[in-house]
Motif scaffolding. Structure first.
Motif, PDB file in Angstrom:
ATOM      1  N   ASN A  82     -24.340 -26.362 -70.452  1.00 26.62           N
ATOM      2  CA  ASN A  82     -25.666 -25.371 -71.116  1.00 26.62           C
ATOM      3  C   ASN A  82     -26.276 -24.756 -69.432  1.00 26.62           C
ATOM      4  OD1 ASN A  82     -28.554 -24.788 -72.837  1.00 26.62           O
ATOM      5  ND2 ASN A  82     -27.240 -23.639 -72.368  1.00 26.62           N
ATOM      6  N   GLY A  83     -26.645 -23.623 -68.572  1.00 21.38           N
ATOM      7  CA  GLY A  83     -27.681 -23.297 -68.359  1.00 21.38           C
ATOM      8  C   GLY A  83     -27.048 -23.146 -67.114  1.00 21.38           C
ATOM      9  N   GLU A  84     -27.275 -23.185 -65.898  1.00 20.03           N
ATOM     10  CA  GLU A  84     -26.893 -22.631 -64.445  1.00 20.03           C
ATOM     11  C   GLU A  84     -26.575 -23.042 -63.508  1.00 20.03           C
ATOM     12  OE1 GLU A  84     -24.826 -20.206 -64.495  1.00 20.03           O
ATOM     13  OE2 GLU A  84     -24.703 -19.182 -66.215  1.00 20.03           O
ATOM     14  N   VAL A  85     -26.287 -24.007 -62.171  1.00 18.29           N
ATOM     15  CA  VAL A  85     -26.933 -24.362 -61.219  1.00 18.29           C
ATOM     16  C   VAL A  85     -26.824 -23.289 -60.060  1.00 18.29           C
ATOM     17  CG1 VAL A  85     -26.729 -26.284 -59.406  1.00 18.29           C
ATOM     18  CG2 VAL A  85     -26.132 -27.129 -61.779  1.00 18.29           C
ATOM     19  N   TYR A  86     -27.821 -23.044 -59.540  1.00 21.90           N
ATOM     20  CA  TYR A  86     -27.595 -21.665 -58.926  1.00 21.90           C
ATOM     21  C   TYR A  86     -27.049 -22.024 -57.857  1.00 21.90           C
ATOM     22  CZ  TYR A  86     -31.737 -20.335 -62.072  1.00 21.90           C
ATOM     23  OH  TYR A  86     -31.176 -20.211 -63.643  1.00 21.90           O
ATOM     24  N   ASN A  87     -27.862 -23.140 -56.918  1.00 19.71           N
ATOM     25  CA  ASN A  87     -26.855 -23.499 -55.366  1.00 19.71           C
ATOM     26  C   ASN A  87     -25.114 -23.549 -56.018  1.00 19.71           C
ATOM     27  OD1 ASN A  87     -27.484 -26.095 -56.678  1.00 19.71           O
ATOM     28  ND2 ASN A  87     -28.232 -27.485 -53.920  1.00 19.71           N
ATOM     29  N   TYR A  88     -24.783 -23.244 -56.715  1.00 19.45           N
ATOM     30  CA  TYR A  88     -23.293 -23.583 -56.699  1.00 19.45           C
ATOM     31  C   TYR A  88     -22.329 -23.628 -55.677  1.00 19.45           C
ATOM     32  CZ  TYR A  88     -21.780 -18.979 -58.148  1.00 19.45           C
ATOM     33  OH  TYR A  88     -21.987 -17.531 -57.867  1.00 19.45           O
ATOM     34  N   LYS A  89     -21.968 -22.214 -55.050  1.00 15.48           N
ATOM     35  CA  LYS A  89     -21.531 -21.946 -53.531  1.00 15.48           C
ATOM     36  C   LYS A  89     -21.819 -22.906 -52.583  1.00 15.48           C
ATOM     37  CE  LYS A  89     -22.228 -17.067 -54.643  1.00 15.48           C
ATOM     38  NZ  LYS A  89     -22.000 -15.663 -54.244  1.00 15.48           N
ATOM     39  N   GLU A  90     -22.887 -23.395 -51.903  1.00 18.13           N
ATOM     40  CA  GLU A  90     -23.148 -24.091 -51.022  1.00 18.13           C
ATOM     41  C   GLU A  90     -23.214 -25.117 -51.396  1.00 18.13           C
ATOM     42  OE1 GLU A  90     -26.157 -20.931 -50.528  1.00 18.13           O
ATOM     43  OE2 GLU A  90     -25.688 -21.919 -52.484  1.00 18.13           O
ATOM     44  N   LEU A  91     -22.796 -25.756 -52.947  1.00 20.68           N
ATOM     45  CA  LEU A  91     -22.095 -27.675 -52.992  1.00 20.68           C
ATOM     46  C   LEU A  91     -20.849 -26.957 -53.066  1.00 20.68           C
ATOM     47  CD1 LEU A  91     -24.769 -28.020 -56.195  1.00 20.68           C
ATOM     48  CD2 LEU A  91     -24.447 -29.199 -53.843  1.00 20.68           C
ATOM     49  N   GLY A  92     -20.059 -26.202 -53.352  1.00 21.73           N
ATOM     50  CA  GLY A  92     -18.434 -26.194 -53.377  1.00 21.73           C
ATOM     51  C   GLY A  92     -17.972 -26.334 -52.479  1.00 21.73           C
ATOM     52  N   ARG A  93     -19.012 -25.695 -51.289  1.00 22.94           N
ATOM     53  CA  ARG A  93     -18.621 -25.695 -49.775  1.00 22.94           C
ATOM     54  C   ARG A  93     -19.079 -26.981 -49.333  1.00 22.94           C
ATOM     55  NH1 ARG A  93     -21.276 -20.637 -49.469  1.00 22.94           N
ATOM     56  NH2 ARG A  93     -23.004 -21.274 -48.885  1.00 22.94           N
ATOM     57  N   GLU A  94     -19.467 -27.497 -50.019  1.00 21.18           N
ATOM     58  CA  GLU A  94     -19.657 -29.036 -49.319  1.00 21.18           C
ATOM     59  C   GLU A  94     -18.339 -30.179 -50.175  1.00 21.18           C
ATOM     60  OE1 GLU A  94     -22.616 -32.721 -49.502  1.00 21.18           O
ATOM     61  OE2 GLU A  94     -23.411 -30.760 -50.600  1.00 21.18           O
ATOM     62  N   LEU A  95     -18.669 -29.689 -51.468  1.00 16.81           N
ATOM     63  CA  LEU A  95     -17.401 -30.188 -52.117  1.00 16.81           C
ATOM     64  C   LEU A  95     -15.603 -30.397 -51.322  1.00 16.81           C
ATOM     65  CD1 LEU A  95     -18.837 -29.993 -55.971  1.00 16.81           C
ATOM     66  CD2 LEU A  95     -18.473 -32.353 -54.672  1.00 16.81           C
ATOM     67  N   GLU A  96     -15.706 -29.210 -51.202  1.00 15.96           N
ATOM     68  CA  GLU A  96     -14.147 -28.397 -50.254  1.00 15.96           C
ATOM     69  C   GLU A  96     -14.119 -29.379 -48.752  1.00 15.96           C
ATOM     70  OE1 GLU A  96     -13.428 -24.247 -51.941  1.00 15.96           O
ATOM     71  OE2 GLU A  96     -14.918 -24.387 -50.610  1.00 15.96           O
ATOM     72  N   GLY A  97     -15.323 -29.693 -48.405  1.00 19.33           N
ATOM     73  CA  GLY A  97     -14.836 -30.144 -47.018  1.00 19.33           C
ATOM     74  C   GLY A  97     -15.115 -31.931 -47.008  1.00 19.33           C
ATOM     75  N   LYS A  98     -15.005 -31.967 -48.694  1.00 23.26           N
ATOM     76  CA  LYS A  98     -15.059 -33.273 -49.225  1.00 23.26           C
ATOM     77  C   LYS A  98     -13.205 -33.774 -49.668  1.00 23.26           C
ATOM     78  CE  LYS A  98     -19.410 -35.174 -49.548  1.00 23.26           C
ATOM     79  NZ  LYS A  98     -19.251 -36.042 -48.196  1.00 23.26           N
ATOM     80  N   GLY A  99     -12.539 -33.003 -49.968  1.00 24.11           N
ATOM     81  CA  GLY A  99     -11.363 -32.548 -50.257  1.00 24.11           C
ATOM     82  C   GLY A  99     -10.974 -31.961 -51.475  1.00 24.11           C
ATOM     83  N   HIS A 100     -11.765 -31.219 -52.168  1.00 26.06           N
ATOM     84  CA  HIS A 100     -11.466 -30.759 -53.876  1.00 26.06           C
ATOM     85  C   HIS A 100     -11.410 -29.975 -53.850  1.00 26.06           C
ATOM     86  CE1 HIS A 100     -14.095 -34.069 -55.972  1.00 26.06           C
ATOM     87  NE2 HIS A 100     -14.574 -34.616 -54.906  1.00 26.06           N
ATOM     88  N   VAL A 101     -10.240 -29.268 -54.387  1.00 26.99           N
ATOM     89  CA  VAL A 101      -9.985 -28.085 -54.474  1.00 26.99           C
ATOM     90  C   VAL A 101     -10.134 -26.462 -55.733  1.00 26.99           C
ATOM     91  CG1 VAL A 101      -8.096 -26.361 -54.681  1.00 26.99           C
ATOM     92  CG2 VAL A 101      -7.799 -28.978 -52.674  1.00 26.99           C
ATOM     93  N   LEU A 102     -11.486 -26.130 -55.108  1.00 30.60           N
ATOM     94  CA  LEU A 102     -11.666 -25.714 -56.733  1.00 30.60           C
ATOM     95  C   LEU A 102     -10.521 -24.400 -57.020  1.00 30.60           C
ATOM     96  CD1 LEU A 102     -15.794 -25.540 -55.477  1.00 30.60           C
ATOM     97  CD2 LEU A 102     -14.219 -27.372 -56.571  1.00 30.60           C
ATOM     98  N   ARG A 103     -10.554 -24.875 -58.780  1.00 30.91           N
ATOM     99  CA  ARG A 103      -9.799 -23.567 -59.770  1.00 30.91           C
ATOM    100  C   ARG A 103     -10.170 -22.740 -59.888  1.00 30.91           C
ATOM    101  NH1 ARG A 103      -7.702 -28.046 -63.156  1.00 30.91           N
ATOM    102  NH2 ARG A 103      -9.805 -28.111 -63.727  1.00 30.91           N
ATOM    103  N   THR A 104     -12.300 -22.366 -59.660  1.00 33.27           N
ATOM    104  CA  THR A 104     -12.860 -21.425 -60.263  1.00 33.27           C
ATOM    105  C   THR A 104     -13.333 -20.658 -59.887  1.00 33.27           C
ATOM    106  OG1 THR A 104     -13.687 -22.731 -61.759  1.00 33.27           O
ATOM    107  CG2 THR A 104     -11.275 -22.154 -62.640  1.00 33.27           C
ATOM    108  N   ARG A 105     -14.477 -20.383 -59.623  1.00 33.58           N
ATOM    109  CA  ARG A 105     -15.850 -19.158 -59.016  1.00 33.58           C
ATOM    110  C   ARG A 105     -16.754 -19.466 -59.410  1.00 33.58           C
ATOM    111  NH1 ARG A 105     -17.305 -14.831 -59.701  1.00 33.58           N
ATOM    112  NH2 ARG A 105     -15.490 -14.092 -60.691  1.00 33.58           N
TER     113      ARG A 105
END
Length: 648
Positions: free
Chosen positions: A68-91
């Motif tokens: 429940n809630g929002e993590v507002y810096n999700y875009k920046e964290l998403g890019r960091e995770l993708e750099g570690k090999g994660h493949v995000l399936r949603t926005r």
């Protein structure tokens, strides 16, 4: 649910999720294995697709999230995770939260900027992770049933549908009735038998273990010589952080608006939104009282005049239906509250949803962080006196008095109690609380402590006082009522001033950045001088959400009298019914000194009735939950393992 009937388990979890449908009207989902059962209600804000629904699991299906809630810096964290090999399936930010936990474990909390109450079930370790944001914007309650089952939820109502009956926390009752403080000061709130996960804490627990909250963040404690000096560099740093905090909280796939009173905090917020959105249409919600001494219309209008495309929604709580409105607000707040200003805010949130604006930014938190309340000013002036800073104290007392229309002696008189040595301050406070305790029963006085805070060393200096304002007093209260009022209408309230980076900065500055020459919020006034209208920047009064409490109480005195039935009040064991009715008669005759005592006693007893709280001294009943199969029958369920229900 291991060892149980899957059909019965499904009824139970749906019963709990349905009780929170107002928080998440867009979709519902459940998930279960042989030990855990998770349920979720969704309010769609970011990534409106079905792919972002919860419960959500990672590709390997090891971790399952409800959040429940929002993590507002999700875009920046998403890019960091993708750099570690994660493949995000949603926005969605929810997937980023889940992947971040998979990558970093509990340390992921340090990277999140936002508000959250989350639960993650680790299927491999058979371990439940619960966490709450730094400021406690999102609620998370938990209770252990008679058979050892752990239940958790966003609101108390999810436990009540199980048939659980909670007792009364006597310390919370005493502090509210005598001082107007709230249940979050005590960890369990007003309910005995129910715990609230504190802000900035998490729990990791396995079946059969006792939940033990662990702190992952705290406000910084900076010694005087190490505090940041007030200069143009600090102003620039503060301004950049405010702008970035607002920019992050504008991230949404649905319309975003704001509340605006004409005060410093909300005015600066709205003008930041105007600059960041390039003058896009902006929905503003306000409660104004033209022709009264609480009228903020000219300040409000001066801000609106700076906007390119304002859409103004003026909201005034209706004169009729006050009784029904109070009962509805109390049902959502789930605890007694200190005055009726919360009703005005409730109507603002209703208007936001009615006008199709499900995300609202507000200036909440600015007063607490920048010495915006007169009570904080008095404590600061007392600190100057008590620490021997006589020249500065005299200067600031004179300036504050001049700006607020008070004589020097009057300001000095209100500051002096804060300058007393701790032992003497304790004696003064105990005497004051004892006077206020005349309206409660001897049993409650005996069950509670007259000297809860000072005796525990929590207000021994001004530094510790401002920390406690954030951690114990004002911030937990405002986050509670803001969340409950907003989510009553499936509106997400966002508070840029509670961005943890701003909190850390403002706890590190010298105090003259906050109060100087009789002005509060110096750093905000100066840093946004180029934006703020002159009349707003020079304001010294503090109004907030005004409601005519005394008039409302007098006009509803007959209803109050009927609610405060002598026998029922006496049976509850908290309030002296004879004194209460005497003070109600005083208020009817125009004695407004009785206003707060009457309000607190009335709303507290109303809350006990509405939530079926057991009388003082009774224990909570957390036996086997009752599951309603149909209107004519019920079944009892003995659940196994960890069980949760949450909303988003």
């Amino acid at each position: 649910m291991g060892g149980g009937d899957a059909a019965r388990d499904q009824i139970l979890i749906e019963q709990m999720t349905n009780s929170l449908a107002h928080r998440g009207p867009d979709s519902a989902g459940t998930w279960a294995d042989d030990q855990a059962f998770l349920g979720h209600r969704r309010l769609s804000i970011i990534d409106l697709s079905d792919a972002a629904c919860e419960p959500m699991h990672d590709p390997e299906e090891r971790f399952v999230l409800i959040y429940n809630g929002e993590v507002y810096n999700y875009k920046e964290l998403g890019r960091e995770l993708e750099g570690k090999g994660h493949v995000l399936r949603t926005r969605s930010d929810a997937e980023v939260v889940l992947r971040a936990y998979r990558q970093w474990g509990a340390a992921a909390l340090d990277r999140f900027n936002g508000m959250w109450a989350m639960a993650i079930w680790d299927r491999e370790k058979r371990e439940l992770f619960l966490a709450r944001d730094r400021a406690g914007k999102k609620p998370l309650y938990y209770a252990t049933g008679a058979d050892g089952t752990l239940y958790f939820a966003s609101e108390v109502r999810a436990f009540r549908v199980l048939g659980f009956r909670f007792g009364l926390n006597p310390q919370a009752a005493f502090d509210f009735l005598t001082q107007g403080t709230y249940g979050h000061l005590h960890g369990t709130g007003f309910f005995d038998g129910l715990s609230e996960l504190p802000p900035a804490h998490y729990i990791t627990v396995r079946a059969g273990e006792r939940p033990v909250p662990r702190r992952y963040w705290d406000v910084p404690v900076v010694a005087g010589p190490d505090r940041l000096p007030y200069d143009s560099n600090l102003q620039r740093r503060f301004r950049d952080l405010v702008m970035d905090a607002v920019a992050l909280r504008l991230r949404s796939d649905v319309p975003v608006g704001a509340t605006l009173s004409g005060g410093l905090d909300s005015s600066a917020l709205v003008l930041c939104m105007e600059e960041l959105t390039g003058g896009a249409p902006l929905h503003l919600f306000t409660s104004l009282y033209p022709g009264t001494r609480y009228d903020e219309t000219r300040y409000f209008d001066s801000v609106v005049a700076k906007l390119a495309q304002p859409h103004v929604h003026r909201v005034t709580p209706p004169e009729s239906g006050w009784k029904e409105g109070l009962l509805r607000v109390l049902e959502h707040q789930e605890e007694p509250f200190g005055d009726t200003s919360i009703l005005a805010h409730f109507h603002l949130m209703a208007a936001a949803r009615a006008n199709g604006v499900p995300v609202i930014l507000s200036g909440q938190g600015g007063d607490e962080l920048m010495m915006g309340y007169p009570s904080m000013v008095r404590a600061y002036l007392g600190h100057l006196l008590g620490s021997g800073q006589w020249a500065l104290a005299r200067k600031e007392i004179s300036a504050w008095g001049l700006g607020t229309g008070q004589k020097f002696q009057g300001v000095l008189r209100t500051a002096l109690p804060h300058a007393l040595p701790l032992a003497l301050r304790d004696r003064v406070r105990v005497a004051a609380v004892a006077r206020l305790a005349r309206g409660i029963t001897p049993a409650l006085r005996e069950a509670a402590s007259l000297l809860r805070f000072d005796a525990r060393g929590e207000r021994t200096s001004f530094d510790s006082y401002v920390v406690q304002v954030f951690k114990r007093f004002s911030i937990p209260h405002l986050t509670h009522y803001d969340d409950r009022n907003a989510m009553a209408f499936a509106v997400e309230g966002r508070m840029p001033f509670l961005d943890y980076r701003l909190v850390e900065l403002l706890f590190s500055v010298e105090y003259d950045a906050l109060f100087h020459d009789g002005f509060t919020k110096r750093i905000l006034r100066d840093s946004f001088a180029h934006m703020l209208p002159a009349e707003v920047r020079q304001r010294r009064d503090k109004i907030g959400f005004y409601t005519p409490l005394a008039g409302w109480l007098r006009s509803h005195a007959d209803w109050i009298d009927s609610v405060m039935d002598r026998d029922r009040v006496r049976q509850a064991g908290v309030i002296d019914p004879e004194r209460f009715l005497r003070r109600l008669r005083d208020l009817r005759r125009g004695d407004e000194s009785a206003e707060l005592e009457v309000w607190r006693g009335f709303v507290f007893h109303l809350w006990m009735n509405q939530f079926d709280v057991a009388p003082l001294g009774s224990r909570a009943d957390l036996g086997e939950p009752v599951v309603e199969r149909s209107a004519g029958s019920a079944i009892r369920l003995a659940p196994v393992g960890a069980m949760g229900i949450h909303s988003k």
